[in-house]
Design a protein around this motif. Structure first.
Motif, PDB file in Angstrom:
ATOM      1  N   GLN A 569       0.816  -1.215   0.000  1.00  0.00           N
ATOM      2  CA  GLN A 569       0.000   0.000   0.000  1.00  0.00           C
ATOM      3  C   GLN A 569       0.852   1.268   0.000  1.00  0.00           C
ATOM      4  OE1 GLN A 569      -2.532  -0.787   3.409  1.00  0.00           O
ATOM      5  NE2 GLN A 569      -4.168  -1.560   2.096  1.00  0.00           N
ATOM      6  N   ALA A 570       1.981   1.218   0.700  1.00  0.00           N
ATOM      7  CA  ALA A 570       2.878   2.376   0.681  1.00  0.00           C
ATOM      8  C   ALA A 570       3.387   2.630  -0.738  1.00  0.00           C
ATOM      9  CB  ALA A 570       4.044   2.150   1.638  1.00  0.00           C
ATOM     10  N   ARG A 571       3.657   1.566  -1.451  1.00  0.00           N
ATOM     11  CA  ARG A 571       4.099   1.699  -2.847  1.00  0.00           C
ATOM     12  C   ARG A 571       2.985   2.330  -3.689  1.00  0.00           C
ATOM     13  NH1 ARG A 571       4.916  -3.251  -3.649  1.00  0.00           N
ATOM     14  NH2 ARG A 571       7.075  -3.273  -2.929  1.00  0.00           N
ATOM     15  N   GLN A 572       1.752   1.880  -3.487  1.00  0.00           N
ATOM     16  CA  GLN A 572       0.635   2.451  -4.232  1.00  0.00           C
ATOM     17  C   GLN A 572       0.452   3.936  -3.921  1.00  0.00           C
ATOM     18  OE1 GLN A 572      -2.342  -0.511  -2.912  1.00  0.00           O
ATOM     19  NE2 GLN A 572      -2.646  -0.995  -5.077  1.00  0.00           N
ATOM     20  N   LEU A 573       0.601   4.308  -2.654  1.00  0.00           N
ATOM     21  CA  LEU A 573       0.449   5.705  -2.272  1.00  0.00           C
ATOM     22  C   LEU A 573       1.509   6.575  -2.944  1.00  0.00           C
ATOM     23  CD1 LEU A 573      -0.345   5.274   1.530  1.00  0.00           C
ATOM     24  CD2 LEU A 573      -1.911   6.112  -0.229  1.00  0.00           C
ATOM     25  N   ARG A 574       2.745   6.067  -2.997  1.00  0.00           N
ATOM     26  CA  ARG A 574       3.814   6.833  -3.655  1.00  0.00           C
ATOM     27  C   ARG A 574       3.523   7.038  -5.131  1.00  0.00           C
ATOM     28  NH1 ARG A 574       7.039   3.396  -0.582  1.00  0.00           N
ATOM     29  NH2 ARG A 574       7.608   2.164  -2.412  1.00  0.00           N
ATOM     30  N   GLU A 575       2.815   6.078  -5.729  1.00  0.00           N
ATOM     31  CA  GLU A 575       2.499   6.159  -7.152  1.00  0.00           C
ATOM     32  C   GLU A 575       1.180   6.874  -7.417  1.00  0.00           C
ATOM     33  OE1 GLU A 575       2.562   2.076  -8.260  1.00  0.00           O
ATOM     34  OE2 GLU A 575       4.755   1.883  -8.123  1.00  0.00           O
ATOM     35  N   GLY A 576       0.555   7.384  -6.355  1.00  0.00           N
ATOM     36  CA  GLY A 576      -0.688   8.128  -6.512  1.00  0.00           C
ATOM     37  C   GLY A 576      -1.894   7.258  -6.770  1.00  0.00           C
ATOM     38  N   ARG A 577      -1.822   5.979  -6.391  1.00  0.00           N
ATOM     39  CA  ARG A 577      -2.942   5.060  -6.605  1.00  0.00           C
ATOM     40  C   ARG A 577      -3.695   4.801  -5.305  1.00  0.00           C
ATOM     41  NH1 ARG A 577      -1.161  -0.268  -8.552  1.00  0.00           N
ATOM     42  NH2 ARG A 577       0.898   0.120  -7.647  1.00  0.00           N
ATOM     43  N   GLN A 578      -4.935   4.359  -5.439  1.00  0.00           N
ATOM     44  CA  GLN A 578      -5.736   4.027  -4.269  1.00  0.00           C
ATOM     45  C   GLN A 578      -5.228   2.708  -3.677  1.00  0.00           C
ATOM     46  OE1 GLN A 578      -8.040   5.844  -2.860  1.00  0.00           O
ATOM     47  NE2 GLN A 578      -8.722   4.383  -1.317  1.00  0.00           N
ATOM     48  N   PRO A 579      -4.909   2.677  -2.399  1.00  0.00           N
ATOM     49  CA  PRO A 579      -4.378   1.442  -1.809  1.00  0.00           C
ATOM     50  C   PRO A 579      -5.433   0.348  -1.720  1.00  0.00           C
ATOM     51  CG  PRO A 579      -4.675   3.119  -0.122  1.00  0.00           C
ATOM     52  CD  PRO A 579      -4.925   3.790  -1.431  1.00  0.00           C
ATOM     53  N   ASP A 580      -5.004  -0.908  -1.914  1.00  0.00           N
ATOM     54  CA  ASP A 580      -5.910  -2.041  -1.814  1.00  0.00           C
ATOM     55  C   ASP A 580      -5.194  -3.220  -1.175  1.00  0.00           C
ATOM     56  OD1 ASP A 580      -4.323  -3.329  -3.783  1.00  0.00           O
ATOM     57  OD2 ASP A 580      -5.554  -2.518  -5.408  1.00  0.00           O
ATOM     58  N   ASN A 581      -5.834  -4.391  -1.194  1.00  0.00           N
ATOM     59  CA  ASN A 581      -5.288  -5.593  -0.547  1.00  0.00           C
ATOM     60  C   ASN A 581      -4.805  -6.631  -1.547  1.00  0.00           C
ATOM     61  OD1 ASN A 581      -6.060  -4.817   2.242  1.00  0.00           O
ATOM     62  ND2 ASN A 581      -8.137  -5.008   1.437  1.00  0.00           N
ATOM     63  N   PHE A 582      -4.700  -6.254  -2.818  1.00  0.00           N
ATOM     64  CA  PHE A 582      -4.368  -7.211  -3.871  1.00  0.00           C
ATOM     65  C   PHE A 582      -2.967  -6.923  -4.411  1.00  0.00           C
ATOM     66  CE2 PHE A 582      -8.923  -6.921  -3.624  1.00  0.00           C
ATOM     67  CZ  PHE A 582      -9.355  -8.240  -3.718  1.00  0.00           C
ATOM     68  N   VAL A 583      -2.077  -7.871  -4.243  1.00  0.00           N
ATOM     69  CA  VAL A 583      -0.684  -7.658  -4.611  1.00  0.00           C
ATOM     70  C   VAL A 583      -0.302  -8.592  -5.750  1.00  0.00           C
ATOM     71  CG1 VAL A 583       0.113  -9.291  -2.843  1.00  0.00           C
ATOM     72  CG2 VAL A 583       1.684  -7.577  -3.728  1.00  0.00           C
ATOM     73  N   SER A 584       0.449  -8.071  -6.686  1.00  0.00           N
ATOM     74  CA  SER A 584       0.966  -8.888  -7.780  1.00  0.00           C
ATOM     75  C   SER A 584       2.169  -9.684  -7.290  1.00  0.00           C
ATOM     76  CB  SER A 584       1.382  -7.997  -8.949  1.00  0.00           C
ATOM     77  OG  SER A 584       2.089  -8.739  -9.923  1.00  0.00           O
ATOM     78  N   PRO A 585       2.238 -10.986  -7.588  1.00  0.00           N
ATOM     79  CA  PRO A 585       3.404 -11.775  -7.147  1.00  0.00           C
ATOM     80  C   PRO A 585       4.730 -11.198  -7.624  1.00  0.00           C
ATOM     81  CG  PRO A 585       1.664 -13.222  -7.944  1.00  0.00           C
ATOM     82  CD  PRO A 585       1.244 -11.812  -8.277  1.00  0.00           C
TER      83      PRO A 585
END
Length: 620
Positions: A569-585
């Motif tokens: 989620q921290a990575r998503q926030l840095r990229e300006g995306r909405q954080p979620d619970n689904f991670v790419s392997p």
């Protein structure tokens, strides 16, 4: 292996765990399928990243097991087993080296899988090894891609000067002069060597100047008696959590009752982690919704900083929740200022992850209103407007509306106490799937503002009725066991097959939320009052609802899965995306992939324990 060797090998295996619990005839059958391998000292038996299709048991000699960082995991002699975590083509996460000339008993993956399938003692033993490795991984986390260990600093190491003290009978004027002379914003009030109170510059402004109080009065007239204190052995992270949740800026550090010094939010600036404390303070002073919206935008940066330092997932969750609480409380105050006082007493309650102190970035809102039974039909319009003000304000501050409509703006979640009590009784006595789903989130309840007596009455009913309803608990247990961890054959990950999260790994449903559900049902079965998941796990273990080993493993799995989610989620926030619970392997490190498998396996084992504890076959 020849028949001549069989009795000796069978006797050897029978002397070592887990084979001592295997019936003799099964050990003899196993012995016929073993081979013997000789390894000279220094031989690499397994290597990080390389596949393995065999399980080893040390017959004589010794081996050393280290992780991918070179840290020692184990040294073992006769009877030590290894190799199970890399079966099925999985890359090894450990290096195993013979540190003495050694003889090894070797079994193929097919032989081991057959034995583990027939003998639970073997399966459980190697599962416990896996759990121990996950615990080792958690200990290693603060050193994985992190900048420093400042949040682990002991408070005694942050104290920069001797405590500045005064006595309760000193005049307010003398205390103010001392603060000016020493250039401090607070004083410790003592009686001999014992701390009795604290006085701050805010006290001088609000309790003296604003009130026109005579400065010849004693300090005891304006001090905060019996202040919150901290131990010198506490760590900085604990101090930040305490000060953030209480919205205080001064913390006396004491050894017993003896003051050692004072730490302030300014002192914590040296750690570059004072932001959450100041943010909570700024939120409490926000003049309007626009100011709150701007302040809420500071939270993602705080989360990103904490993730990349040495904060635990639990600690980050508590800080995020403290900020969310502060924003919600301020919106309640602004609503009351705009609408006027409430017509009858009420309690604003938070539910779900916020109630459990486990909010994360992007968590939606779950809240409800408990009204006094004195409420009249004409009073309901005020509460409708009140709830809409707060809920809409939360949306503006980045807290999405609950997809299930569990919000005080929904009339279903805005009721007098007697209606809540009647509804909850129906949920427990007639546990339909919808009733179980609604009540499950209602068990995770915490008052945020208002009349505590209203919530205490509801809590008392919940604790009494849920524990006594075996059928209802069985429904909750079924839910806890229903969402299986995303593990497939050979412990590979099962990814989402369709939708916007296709080919991604769901960390919530069968991961940390499955642990939330396990902890909830086990705590409720004993009538325990805790709401936080880790607190529930500990309390359930203490009450005998969870075995100590299971509780420790669930604690570690919960922390690790949430750590991976927060990193994502921290990575998503840095990229300006909405954080979620689904991670790419693909975005997971090998370290995270390996230990996520261990964590999911622990969840699956705990779910099996839940299935065995409740008569799920009779639940319809």
């Amino acid at each position: 292996m020849t028949d001549l060797d069989l009795p000796e090998v069978t006797d050897f295996l029978a002397e070592h765990a887990p084979f001592a619990a295997v019936p003799r005839e099964d050990l003899e059958r196993l012995g016929r399928h073993l081979t013997v391998r000789y390894a000279r000292r220094g031989t690499h038996l397994m290597s990080v990243g390389k596949g393995n299709d065999e399980v080893f048991v040390v017959r004589s000699g010794a081996v050393q097991i280290t992780d991918e960082n070179g840290s020692l995991v184990e040294r073992g002699g006769e009877g030590t087993g290894f190799g199970t975590t890399a079966l099925g083509g999985q890359p090894s996460r450990f290096d195993v080296v013979a540190i003495e000339d050694s003889l090894l008993l070797v079994m193929s993956s097919e032989v081991f899988t057959d034995l583990a399938g027939r003998c639970s003692a073997v399966r459980d033993f190697f599962s416990e090894q896996r759990e121990a490795r996950l615990r080792h991984a958690l200990v290693s986390l603060p050193h994985q891609d992190r900048h420093s260990a400042v949040l682990q600093t002991r408070l005694r190491d942050l104290l920069r000067r001797e405590p500045i003290t005064t006595t309760g009978d000193a005049t307010i004027r003398a205390a103010a002069e001392l603060m000016a002379r020493e250039q401090v914003s607070s004083l410790l009030v003592v009686d001999g060597d014992r701390l009795t109170g604290i006085v701050t510059d805010r006290d001088l402004r609000t309790r003296v100047l604003a009130a026109g109080l005579d400065t010849g009065q004693p300090v005891s007239a304006i001090m905060t008696a019996g202040p919150v204190t901290s131990s010198p052995d506490a760590i900085a992270m604990e101090l930040i959590l305490e000060m953030t949740s209480r919205n205080i800026h001064h913390m006396p550090v004491v050894d017993g009752d003896r003051p050692l010094g004072m730490l302030t939010s300014t002192d914590l600036m040296r750690l570059e982690r004072a932001n959450p404390i100041h943010l909570v303070g700024d939120v409490a002073k926000a003049k309007d919704l626009d100011a709150l919206v701007l302040l809420s935008q500071r939270l993602p940066r705080i989360v990103d900083q904490l993730v990349h330092e040495d904060a635990t997932a639990d600690g980050i969750g508590r800080i995020v929740t403290a900020v969310g609480d502060a924003i919600e409380k301020r919106l309640i105050t602004l609503a009351e200022q705009a609408l006027g006082p409430a017509p009858v007493p009420y309690a604003w309650i938070v539910l779900g992850s916020q109630a459990r102190l486990e909010q994360g970035p992007g968590s939606d809102q779950d809240n409800a209103l408990v009204l006094s039974d004195e409420a009249r039909p004409e009073d309901l319009a005020w509460f409708e407007s009140f709830a809409a003000f707060v809920v809409d304000g939360l949306v503006a501050c980045g807290y999405p509306p609950c997809p299930g409509g569990i919000m005080a703006s929904n009339p279903e979640w805005r009721r007098p106490l007697r209606e809540w009590q009647a509804m909850f009784a129906r949920w427990v006595n007639e546990p339909t799937p919808e009733a179980v789903l609604r009540s499950a989130i209602f068990f995770d309840l915490r008052i945020l503002h208002g009349e505590r007596r209203l919530v205490d009455a509801l809590h008392a009913q919940i604790a009494a009725t849920a524990r006594q309803s075996g059928r209802f608990l069985a429904h909750l247990a079924r839910n806890a066991a229903h969402n299986e961890p995303p593990l497939g054959f050979f412990r590979g990950f099962v990814l989402e097959r369709k939708g916007e999260h296709k080919d991604r790994l769901d960390l919530k449903r069968g991961g940390f939320h499955a642990i939330v559900e396990i902890a909830r049902v086990q705590a409720l079965s004993r009538g325990l009052p805790q709401v936080n998941t880790l607190a529930r796990i500990s309390a359930a273990s203490g009450a005998g609802a969870l075995a100590p080993e299971t509780a420790a493993n669930l604690h570690d799995a919960f922390e690790f899965i949430r750590y991976v989610r927060l990193t994502h989620q921290a990575r998503q926030l840095r990229e300006g995306r909405q954080p979620d619970n689904f991670v790419s392997p693909e975005e997971l490190s090998s370290f995270e992939k390996r230990h996520l498998r261990d964590a999911f396996h622990i969840v699956r084992s705990a779910q099996q324990t839940v299935v065995q504890s409740y008569p799920l076959g009779f639940v319809t």
